[in-house]
Design a protein around this motif. Structure first.
Motif, PDB file in Angstrom:
ATOM      1  N   TYR A 143      -6.429 -15.168   8.083  1.00  0.00           N
ATOM      2  CA  TYR A 143      -6.552 -13.831   7.496  1.00  0.00           C
ATOM      3  C   TYR A 143      -6.125 -13.840   6.035  1.00  0.00           C
ATOM      4  CZ  TYR A 143      -6.843 -12.681  12.413  1.00  0.00           C
ATOM      5  OH  TYR A 143      -7.224 -12.664  13.724  1.00  0.00           O
ATOM      6  N   HIS A 163     -11.281  -3.021   4.814  1.00  0.00           N
ATOM      7  CA  HIS A 163     -11.261  -4.126   5.785  1.00  0.00           C
ATOM      8  C   HIS A 163     -12.671  -4.584   6.069  1.00  0.00           C
ATOM      9  CE1 HIS A 163     -11.770  -5.024  10.220  1.00  0.00           C
ATOM     10  NE2 HIS A 163     -11.038  -6.037   9.813  1.00  0.00           N
ATOM     11  N   CYS A 213      -3.511  -7.821  -2.171  1.00  0.00           N
ATOM     12  CA  CYS A 213      -2.590  -6.812  -2.707  1.00  0.00           C
ATOM     13  C   CYS A 213      -2.485  -7.050  -4.213  1.00  0.00           C
ATOM     14  CB  CYS A 213      -1.220  -6.935  -2.050  1.00  0.00           C
ATOM     15  SG  CYS A 213      -1.243  -6.856  -0.244  1.00  0.00           S
ATOM     16  N   LEU A 251      -0.656  -1.769   8.243  1.00  0.00           N
ATOM     17  CA  LEU A 251      -1.368  -3.026   8.469  1.00  0.00           C
ATOM     18  C   LEU A 251      -0.460  -4.108   9.033  1.00  0.00           C
ATOM     19  CD1 LEU A 251      -3.856  -4.860   8.164  1.00  0.00           C
ATOM     20  CD2 LEU A 251      -3.197  -5.199   5.764  1.00  0.00           C
ATOM     21  N   THR A 271      -9.798  -9.753  -4.904  1.00  0.00           N
ATOM     22  CA  THR A 271     -10.142  -9.741  -3.475  1.00  0.00           C
ATOM     23  C   THR A 271     -11.189  -8.684  -3.194  1.00  0.00           C
ATOM     24  OG1 THR A 271      -7.834 -10.341  -3.032  1.00  0.00           O
ATOM     25  CG2 THR A 271      -9.187  -9.672  -1.154  1.00  0.00           C
ATOM     26  N   ILE A 276      -1.544 -13.831   1.446  1.00  0.00           N
ATOM     27  CA  ILE A 276      -1.420 -12.567   0.728  1.00  0.00           C
ATOM     28  C   ILE A 276      -1.642 -12.848  -0.752  1.00  0.00           C
ATOM     29  CG2 ILE A 276       0.133 -10.679   0.072  1.00  0.00           C
ATOM     30  CD1 ILE A 276       1.538 -11.050   2.762  1.00  0.00           C
ATOM     31  N   VAL A 289      -5.165 -10.990   2.835  1.00  0.00           N
ATOM     32  CA  VAL A 289      -4.906  -9.607   2.440  1.00  0.00           C
ATOM     33  C   VAL A 289      -4.753  -9.565   0.920  1.00  0.00           C
ATOM     34  CG1 VAL A 289      -3.495  -7.555   2.734  1.00  0.00           C
ATOM     35  CG2 VAL A 289      -3.685  -9.196   4.610  1.00  0.00           C
ATOM     36  N   MET A 324      -8.710  -8.106   4.154  1.00  0.00           N
ATOM     37  CA  MET A 324      -8.267  -6.731   3.960  1.00  0.00           C
ATOM     38  C   MET A 324      -7.730  -6.550   2.546  1.00  0.00           C
ATOM     39  SD  MET A 324      -6.612  -7.124   7.604  1.00  0.00           S
ATOM     40  CE  MET A 324      -7.110  -8.820   7.394  1.00  0.00           C
ATOM     41  N   LEU A 333      -1.583  -6.681  11.983  1.00  0.00           N
ATOM     42  CA  LEU A 333      -1.914  -8.058  11.639  1.00  0.00           C
ATOM     43  C   LEU A 333      -1.021  -9.039  12.391  1.00  0.00           C
ATOM     44  CD1 LEU A 333      -3.754  -9.779   9.914  1.00  0.00           C
ATOM     45  CD2 LEU A 333      -2.174  -9.474   7.997  1.00  0.00           C
ATOM     46  N   ALA A 346      -5.030  -3.769   0.200  1.00  0.00           N
ATOM     47  CA  ALA A 346      -3.988  -2.753   0.360  1.00  0.00           C
ATOM     48  C   ALA A 346      -3.417  -2.396  -1.001  1.00  0.00           C
ATOM     49  CB  ALA A 346      -2.878  -3.267   1.285  1.00  0.00           C
ATOM     50  N   TYR A 399      -6.929  -0.073  10.837  1.00  0.00           N
ATOM     51  CA  TYR A 399      -6.222   0.065   9.560  1.00  0.00           C
ATOM     52  C   TYR A 399      -7.017   0.947   8.603  1.00  0.00           C
ATOM     53  CZ  TYR A 399      -4.953  -1.356   4.792  1.00  0.00           C
ATOM     54  OH  TYR A 399      -4.633  -1.359   3.454  1.00  0.00           O
TER      55      TYR A 399
END
Length: 612
Positions: free
Chosen positions: A226, A343, A230, A375, A237, A77, A228, A348, A379, A350, A395
Motif C-alpha cells: 500500500y 482512494h 501525504c 484511514l 501521488t 507513506i 499513502v 490513497m 489500513l 490524505a 475511507y
C-alpha cells in the motif's frame, strides 16, 4: 523472510527555534523556505551499493520479485508532514512495517497551521503523544471578530470539552511535528528516508511497485502492498493517481508575518473584518504572534518583500513596529480544492494532498489529522489480514463529505471577513452585532456549534435507524473512575475496537460466538456502571469495569441504545439495545469486512512517551 528495511535509528533530527528569513510560499508549493537552516544534515537512510542503508542499524538482505523490485515494508507513506507522521504512528502502534519517504532533508522549520482542535488532540492521545503536544499549545484560545473600528462583532470561546480536550488551541506546528517524529522512535519497524522522493509507481495484482530516487538521482524499486500520499497540495501521488483537484484558487494574496517576543502579549486572537485591509492577529505558544494581512492587486511581490512595507502594516496594530522581531514572512493565496478521489486500489491520499481550504476556521491541519485517524485503523486492519480490501473504500466514502463541508465553511467565512465595499461591510457589521443580542444565536457562535461535525451514514458502520442515533458520530470522552484512579475514558477503551455496555456485561450480551469474534479481532469489553457500583463483582475476567461519575449516564439518557461498538477513531460504529447485541455484532462484522479467521491483534500502544 528477511526484512529489507532496517529498524528505526535512535537519533532523530532536533528542531531549533525559528530562524529569520523572507520568501514567498504558496500552500500549493512544497519547496523549503528560503533562509531556513537545515535541522539536521544527517539522514536516516543514505544511498549505498545495494540500496539505501540505515546508518544506525544493520541491514537485512533484500529479496527481489520477478520484476526486479525489492520486497518493501507493509506501507509506504509519501511525506513527513503532520498527516504522514500521525499515520506512521498509528500504523507503527499496530505492528506494521512502515517507510516514510520525504523529499526534503529535514522537517519544515516554519509554522503553517496555528489552530489545533479537540479532535486532533484526541487522535494524538490515541498514539500516546497528547501530553507532549500540549506543551506547545495555548488551550481554550478565544477568537474575536472585530470591525474596522475594533468593535466586537462575534466571539468564539467554547468552554465545553466533551471529547476530553479543549476545542480551540493555538499551537506551534514545527514543534508539534517534531513530537510526532520523535514518537516514531517507539516502533522499530518504522523508518524515515530523508532526501528521498517517490518518482513513479505501478499498481500490480498484489501491491505497488514504487521507484524511489535520492538527492543524487540514484533510484531503487520497491514492492509494497500500500501507498499513502501525504505530500501536500502539489502532491505527486495525486498526480500519478490521475485524479482531478477540483475547486478554485483565490486571486487575492495575503502576507503572513510571525513575530517572536509577542509585542501584544495577550493570550487570544483577533480577525479584523476591516474594509480598509482585512487582517488576523493570532497568539500562539512560546511567545509567538502571527499577523496576516490582505494584499492588494497593485502591491507587487517585490514591494511587499521589504521590511519597510511590513513595518507599515504592523504599525496599525503594535506600538513600535520597527522593534518587532520578525521570525519570517511569506506570501500565500487561499485554495478551496478537493480531489475527485481519495482512494484508488492500493493507493490513497490524505491531508493537503486530498483537500485544501482557506485558513479562516483553522481546519486545514485538523482535517488532515481526521484523515489519518480514519484511514489509519482501516489500513492496519487490511494490511494485517484482519479485514478485506473493501474496507479501504470506506475511507473516501466517509471523509469526502465532511472535508467538503469544511472547505465550504472556511470559504464562506473568508468571503464575509474580506468584504471591502464599505456599505456592505456596515450591513455585515449590523447583522452580526444584532445576532449577538439573541442568546440562542450567540451560544451558537460562541460554542462553535456551526462547525460541521463528522457523521457517517454509510461506510464502516451499521446505518442508523433513527435521526437521533449515535451511529456514525464521535463518542464523548469524560473522566471515569477505575480501581487505579480517575482517567480519561479513552485510556480504558485502548487504541482499537471496544464493545461498551451500560450497566451490563457486554460479553454476556454478545453470546459466545460474537464475543469470540471480537476477542480474535482484539477488541476490549467495557462495562460502565455508576461510580457507586465500582468494585462490585459479577463480571467476566476480560471485562473492564469503569465507574461513571455521571457524564456517560447523561449521554445514555439522551439515547435509546445501551450497547455501543466503538471504532479505534472513537466513532460509534453500531449501537443497539441489550438484547439486540448478537445481531448488531453480526451486521457490523460484515460492514467491516472482517476476515473469517482474524490474526491476533498486536498489543496497545503505550499510553504516552515518558522522559524529556
Amino acid at each position: 523472510m528477511a526484512q529489507p528495511f532496517p529498524s528505526r535509528p535512535e537519533r532523530i533530527p532536533t528542531i531549533p527555534r525559528y530562524c529569520s528569513g523572507i520568501a514567498h510560499h504558496c500552500s500549493l508549493c512544497v519547496a523549503p523556505w528560503r533562509g531556513v537552516p537545515a535541522l539536521s544534515r544527517s539522514r536516516y537512510l543514505q544511498p549505498s551499493q545495494g540500496g539505501f542503508v540505515n546508518k544506525n542499524a544493520g541491514v537485512a538482505a533484500n529479496s527481489v520479485d520477478a520484476d526486479g523490485a525489492e520486497d518493501g515494508p507493509d506501507v509506504l507513506i509519501v511525506g513527513s508532514g503532520p498527516v504522514g507522521l500521525t499515520l506512521a504512528n498509528i500504523l507503527g502502534a499496530r505492528g506494521l512495517r512502515v517507510l516514510v519517504v520525504e523529499e526534503r532533508a529535514e522537517l519544515i522549520d516554519y509554522p503553517r497551521g496555528v489552530g489545533l482542535d479537540d479532535e486532533s488532540l484526541r487522535t494524538f492521545q490515541s498514539i500516546g503523544l497528547a501530553d507532549r503536544v500540549q506543551r506547545h499549545t495555548i488551550p481554550y484560545q478565544i477568537l474575536r471578530f472585530v470591525n474596522g473600528e475594533g468593535k466586537l462583532l462575534a466571539e468564539m470561546a467554547p468552554s465545553a470539552g466533551e471529547y476530553g480536550w479543549p476545542r480551540r488551541n493555538g499551537f506551534v506546528q514545527p514543534l508539534v511535528d517534531a513530537e510526532l517524529l520523535r514518537g516514531l522512535e517507539r516502533y522499530p519497524g518504522v523508518t524515515v528516508a530523508w532526501s528521498t522522493r517517490m518518482q513513479d509507481f505501478a499498481e500490480t495484482r498484489d501491491g505497488v511497485d514504487v521507484t524511489l530516487a535520492d538527492a543524487d538521482g540514484e533510484t531503487r524499486r520497491v514492492h509494497v502492498p500500500y501507498v499513502v500520499g501525504c505530500d501536500g497540495g502539489r502532491s505527486g501521488t495525486r498526480r500519478l493517481m490521475d485524479v482531478d483537484f477540483e475547486g478554485t484558487t483565490s486571486a487575492t494574496r495575503w502576507i503572513v508575518v510571525d513575530l517572536e517576543n509577542d509585542p501584544l502579549g495577550t493570550p487570544n486572537s483577533y480577525v479584523g473584518a476591516d474594509p480598509a485591509r482585512p487582517y488576523a492577529s493570532i497568539s500562539i505558544a512560546h511567545g509567538i504572534r502571527r499577523f496576516e494581512f490582505m494584499l492588494f492587486a497593485h502591491e507587487t511581490d517585490e514591494q511587499v518583500d521589504t521590511p519597510h512595507f511590513v513595518h507599515r502594516l504592523l504599525g496599525r496594530h503594535i506600538p513600535r513596529p520597527e522593534d518587532a522581531a520578525i521570525i519570517r514572512q511569506r506570501i500565500y493565496t487561499h485554495h478551496s480544492r478537493i480531489a475527485s478521489s481519495f482512494h484508488r486500489g492500493r493507493i490513497m491520499i490524505a491531508g493537503d494532498a486530498a483537500h485544501l481550504m482557506p485558513v479562516w476556521q483553522g481546519q486545514g491541519y485538523n482535517s488532515g489529522i481526521r484523515d489519518a485517524a480514519n484511514l489509519g485503523w482501516k489500513l492496519a486492519a487490511v494490511a494485517t489480514g484482519t479485514a478485506g480490501q473493501a474496507l479501504l473504500a470506506t475511507y473516501d466514502e466517509e471523509r469526502r463529505d465532511h472535508a467538503r463541508a469544511m472547505i465550504d465553511l472556511s470559504t464562506t467565512v473568508g468571503k464575509v471577513i474580506s468584504i471591502r465595499n464599505r456599505p456592505l461591510a456596515r450591513l455585515r457589521d449590523t447583522l452580526l452585532t444584532r445576532a449577538s443580542i439573541l442568546p440562542a444565536l450567540k451560544r451558537y457562535i460562541v460554542e462553535m456549534r456551526f462547525k460541521p461535525m463528522p457523521r457517517y451514514t454509510s461506510g464502516a458502520v451499521v446505518p442508523a435507524a433513527t435521526e437521533n442515533s449515535p451511529v456514525g458520530r464521535l463518542f464523548i470522552q469524560p473522566t471515569v473512575a477505575t480501581p487505579a484512579g480517575e482517567v480519561p475514558l479513552d485510556e480504558e477503551l485502548g487504541n482499537w475496537f471496544a464493545v461498551l455496555a451500560w450497566n451490563n456485561d457486554p460479553v454476556t450480551l454478545l453470546g459466545k460466538e460474537a464475543a469470540d469474534s471480537w476477542r480474535a479481532f482484539g477488541a476490549r469489553f467495557i462495562a460502565v456502571v455508576p461510580q457507586a457500583q465500582l468494585g462490585y463483582g459479577g463480571y467476566g475476567p476480560d471485562v473492564r469495569l469503569v465507574g461513571d461519575p455521571g457524564g456517560i449516564k447523561s449521554w445514555f439518557d439522551r439515547h435509546r441504545e445501551s450497547v455501543l461498538f466503538l471504532r479505534p477513531d472513537r466513532f460509534v460504529a453500531a449501537a443497539c439495545l441489550a438484547q439486540e447485541a448478537p445481531e448488531t455484532s453480526r451486521r457490523l462484522l460484515g460492514a467491516l469486512h472482517i476476515a473469517a479467521t482474524a490474526p491476533d491483534a498486536p498489543a496497545d500502544v503505550p499510553a504516552r512517551i515518558e522522559g524529556k
